[in-house]
Design an enzyme around this catalytic site. Structure first.
Site, short mmCIF file in Angstrom:
data_model
loop_
_atom_site.label_atom_id
_atom_site.label_comp_id
_atom_site.label_asym_id
_atom_site.label_seq_id
_atom_site.Cartn_x
_atom_site.Cartn_y
_atom_site.Cartn_z
N ASP A 110 2.58 -23.58 20.45
CA ASP A 110 3.73 -23.25 20.48
C ASP A 110 4.60 -24.42 21.39
O ASP A 110 5.74 -24.48 21.07
CB ASP A 110 4.25 -22.11 20.85
CG ASP A 110 3.81 -20.97 19.78
OD1 ASP A 110 3.71 -21.28 18.55
OD2 ASP A 110 3.27 -19.99 20.24
N SER A 164 -1.88 -10.74 15.54
CA SER A 164 -1.36 -10.83 14.15
C SER A 164 -2.61 -10.57 13.50
O SER A 164 -2.82 -9.91 12.17
CB SER A 164 -0.72 -12.26 13.61
OG SER A 164 -1.46 -13.18 14.16
N HIS A 202 -2.61 -18.65 27.73
CA HIS A 202 -3.36 -18.43 26.69
C HIS A 202 -4.32 -17.10 27.15
O HIS A 202 -4.76 -17.36 28.16
CB HIS A 202 -4.10 -19.48 25.82
CG HIS A 202 -4.49 -19.11 24.27
ND1 HIS A 202 -5.29 -18.27 24.26
CD2 HIS A 202 -3.54 -19.17 23.23
CE1 HIS A 202 -5.52 -17.92 22.97
NE2 HIS A 202 -4.20 -18.35 22.39
N HIS A 257 3.62 -13.73 21.45
CA HIS A 257 2.83 -14.62 20.24
C HIS A 257 3.68 -15.60 19.65
O HIS A 257 4.08 -16.24 20.22
CB HIS A 257 2.52 -13.08 19.32
CG HIS A 257 1.25 -13.36 18.37
ND1 HIS A 257 0.51 -14.55 18.47
CD2 HIS A 257 0.75 -12.79 17.56
CE1 HIS A 257 -0.73 -14.31 17.68
NE2 HIS A 257 -0.55 -13.19 16.93
N ARG A 304 -4.70 -27.37 18.91
CA ARG A 304 -3.72 -27.37 18.22
C ARG A 304 -2.24 -27.95 18.54
O ARG A 304 -1.29 -28.67 17.84
CB ARG A 304 -3.18 -26.04 17.68
CG ARG A 304 -4.24 -25.26 17.00
CD ARG A 304 -3.95 -23.68 16.91
NE ARG A 304 -3.88 -23.19 18.10
CZ ARG A 304 -3.52 -21.94 18.52
NH1 ARG A 304 -3.27 -20.96 17.21
NH2 ARG A 304 -3.17 -21.38 19.56
N1 AMX Z 1 4.27 -18.57 32.64
C1 AMX Z 1 4.31 -17.93 33.65
N2 AMX Z 1 3.58 -16.66 33.79
C2 AMX Z 1 2.51 -16.69 32.87
C3 AMX Z 1 2.25 -17.62 31.89
C4 AMX Z 1 3.30 -18.28 31.73
N3 AMX Z 1 3.40 -19.29 30.72
N4 AMX Z 1 1.19 -17.17 31.31
C5 AMX Z 1 0.71 -16.27 32.07
N5 AMX Z 1 1.58 -15.69 32.82
C6 AMX Z 1 1.28 -14.99 33.71
C7 AMX Z 1 1.27 -13.53 33.18
O1 AMX Z 1 2.70 -13.08 32.96
C8 AMX Z 1 0.63 -12.50 34.00
O2 AMX Z 1 1.44 -11.99 34.99
P1 AMX Z 1 1.63 -10.66 35.64
O3 AMX Z 1 0.03 -10.40 36.25
O4 AMX Z 1 2.61 -10.52 36.52
O5 AMX Z 1 1.58 -9.65 34.51
C9 AMX Z 1 -0.23 -13.44 34.68
O6 AMX Z 1 -0.08 -14.70 34.46
C10 AMX Z 1 -1.74 -13.36 34.06
O7 AMX Z 1 -1.73 -13.41 32.52
P2 AMX Z 1 -2.69 -14.34 31.75
O8 AMX Z 1 -4.13 -13.52 32.07
O9 AMX Z 1 -2.97 -15.75 32.33
O10 AMX Z 1 -2.09 -14.39 30.19
P3 AMX Z 1 -2.25 -12.93 29.34
O11 AMX Z 1 -3.67 -13.15 28.64
O12 AMX Z 1 -1.89 -11.78 30.00
O13 AMX Z 1 -1.13 -13.63 28.27
C11 AMX Z 1 0.15 -14.96 27.05
C12 AMX Z 1 -1.27 -14.63 27.32
C13 AMX Z 1 0.10 -16.26 26.08
C14 AMX Z 1 0.99 -14.01 26.43
C15 AMX Z 1 0.78 -15.59 28.19
O14 AMX Z 1 0.22 -16.99 28.85
C16 AMX Z 1 2.29 -15.96 28.11
O15 AMX Z 1 3.32 -15.33 28.24
N6 AMX Z 1 2.76 -17.41 27.60
C17 AMX Z 1 3.79 -17.67 27.64
C18 AMX Z 1 4.46 -17.28 26.10
C19 AMX Z 1 3.67 -17.98 25.11
O16 AMX Z 1 3.68 -19.18 24.99
N7 AMX Z 1 3.07 -17.28 24.24
C20 AMX Z 1 2.23 -17.99 22.87
C21 AMX Z 1 0.95 -17.72 22.84
C22 AMX Z 1 0.36 -18.38 21.58
C23 AMX Z 1 0.53 -17.66 20.38
O17 AMX Z 1 0.27 -16.40 20.04
N8 AMX Z 1 1.40 -18.17 19.59
#
Ligand code: AMX
Length: 433
Positions: free
Chosen positions: A371, A239, A316, A269, A325
């Protein structure tokens, strides 16, 4: 001294630093970019500049150098309330200074003078189908006010790089003043049969927002806490980056913020806070309405992961520990709703999810983000329409991204234009025949 004069002084003092860095030290390397980063969402590429907040992977966010507890303690609060004025936080983000009571009053007055959204915004929202997602309504409301932009008029009348931050500040102030009323109206329109509540301009932003939502205290303190916690998370999150990118074309704050809100609406996000509640409701449904035990949750977490989904609210892109947070909201829950059933479920998830994610072995950060906790508090105060939660995030996030936009124009940050390569070029660079 008025906010604008304080800002002018700070901007004049800051400009030579940016100019000197770019002109005299422009060749200094900040890092290298790998193929993994080019394919993997530019994770960790150091190519953005902001002084408004900084995210340390282990410590979490600092607003203008202050941790969340430090900022919460230092900023002035309304009488008898536990959380600071949102207006005071706006002042801090913009200037880097903790405001005096008079300086907070100045922001309160500016927000009050601009608090009422134009009638056409209400009309536009009313004509949208009621099943439209509230984030679509929120972003549309922001975009349709673009005709109000002082910056757009300033540009049309002859642009001046040195003063472009001034109409940007005007736009940012006018937007920030109206967002609570717009958000509250969307809520009352969608879920309360179009029954808007007139603002009470004797109240501060947080107090008036709670009033317009129709939720009694201490929800006003929840609003203050929530908006402050969600305000800024440095520049690279989707964002913030989108707002900055759109603004870098010299389109105005309305276009830029609407774009930023569209990014926030994604499930990876801001939408994650709605997903957390949806996911937990799924556990309840599966259990036939019974409160899930730790064993049930253990099973459900693994089922979620095995079906290829993420655990919402965990992980994250930058953070590598429990999000402060999250911790801050947990602290609120422990004080105000320690025995709440949903809070207990979320706490139980906190106890088991990190180990499960570690065992799963993919997520780089097994700890909860902001979140994982925020929906619980909203739910407790009767705000159970969880697809609205991202709008609350959006009102808070606007504080950070709009402050950044003012400084973008103040420091003359350039049009963003990274370079792309083809897959064949990457293969060649990697030595693949
Ligand atoms: N559950 C399961 N798998 C997860 C995970 C979770 N909570 N978080 C990361 N992973 C997986 C990823 O999908 C990725 O898998 P892949 O290699 O098969 O594609 C792998 O772990 C490596 O990811 P990462 O480097 O640890 O995370 P990222 O930087 O690519 O993504 C985020 C970060 C937040 C999008 C991810 O952790 C996620 O999808 N979390 C769940 C959704 C969420 O809570 N989002 C809110 C974030 C905060 C915000 O902006 N509000």
């Amino acid at each position: 001294m008025a906010l604008k004069d304080v800002l002018k002084e700070k901007i004049d003092a800051h400009r030579p630093r940016t100019t000197r860095l770019a002109k005299e030290h422009g060749d200094v390397k900040l890092g290298e970019v790998t193929i993994a980063q080019a394919i993997g969402g530019a994770r960790g590429v150091r190519c953005l500049v902001t002084d408004i907040s900084y995210l340390d992977p282990n410590e979490g966010i600092r607003f203008r150098g202050m941790t969340i507890p430090e900022a919460m303690a230092a900023l002035p609060k309304p009488a008898g309330k536990d959380y600071p004025y949102v207006e005071a936080h706006w002042y801090l983000l913009l200037t880097g200074d903790v405001p005096t009571a008079a300086q907070v009053e100045e922001v309160i007055a500016a927000f009050k003078a601009n608090a009422k959204p134009p009638q056409y915004v209400i009309d536009v929202l009313r004509t949208m189908p009621r099943d439209t997602h509230p984030m679509t309504m929120f972003s549309t409301a922001i975009l349709c006010m673009q005709r109000e932009s002082k910056f757009a008029k300033f540009y049309a009348d002859g642009f001046n790089k040195m003063t472009a931050w001034e109409p940007t500040l005007d736009d940012a102030t006018e937007l920030m003043a109206k967002l609570p009323a717009i958000a509250a109206y969307i809520y009352r329109l969608k879920y309360k049969d179009d029954s808007p509540i007139e603002p009470n301009l004797d109240l501060d932003l947080g107090g008036n927002f709670a009033h317009m939502m129709g939720i009694d205290p201490p929800y006003d303190d929840v609003a203050r806490m929530y908006f402050i916690l969600h305000s800024d998370h440095e520049s690279g999150n989707a964002s913030a980056h989108t707002t900055h990118l759109v603004g870098s074309t010299l389109s105005d704050a309305y276009y830029a913020l609407s774009g930023g809100m569209n990014a926030l609406a994604g499930p990876l996000h801001g939408l994650a806070n709605q997903e957390v509640l949806r996911w937990i409701q799924g556990v309840y449904d599966k259990m036939g309405g019974k409160v899930p035990t730790k064993e049930d949750l253990h099973k459900f977490l693994w089922e979620t992961l095995k079906s290829g989904q993420v655990i919402p609210g965990y992980g994250h892109a930058v953070l590598r520990k429990t999000d402060p947070r999250y911790a801050s909201q947990r602290e609120y829950c422990l004080k105000h709703l320690p025995n709440d059933e949903l809070f207990q479920v979320v706490s139980n998830i906190y106890e088991i999810a990190p180990d499960i994610l570690r065992e799963h072995g993919k997520a780089k950060n097994p700890w909860p983000n902001v979140d994982a906790q925020s929906g619980v508090i909203q739910w407790y105060y009767g705000l159970k329409e969880y697809d609205f939660y991202t709008v609350l995030f959006g009102v808070g996030r606007a504080l950070g991204v709009l402050s950044n936009l003012v400084w973008d124009r103040a420091l003359g940050y350039a049009l963003e234009r990274p370079k792309s390569l083809t897959t064949a070029m990457l293969e060649e660079q990697a030595g693949i025949k």
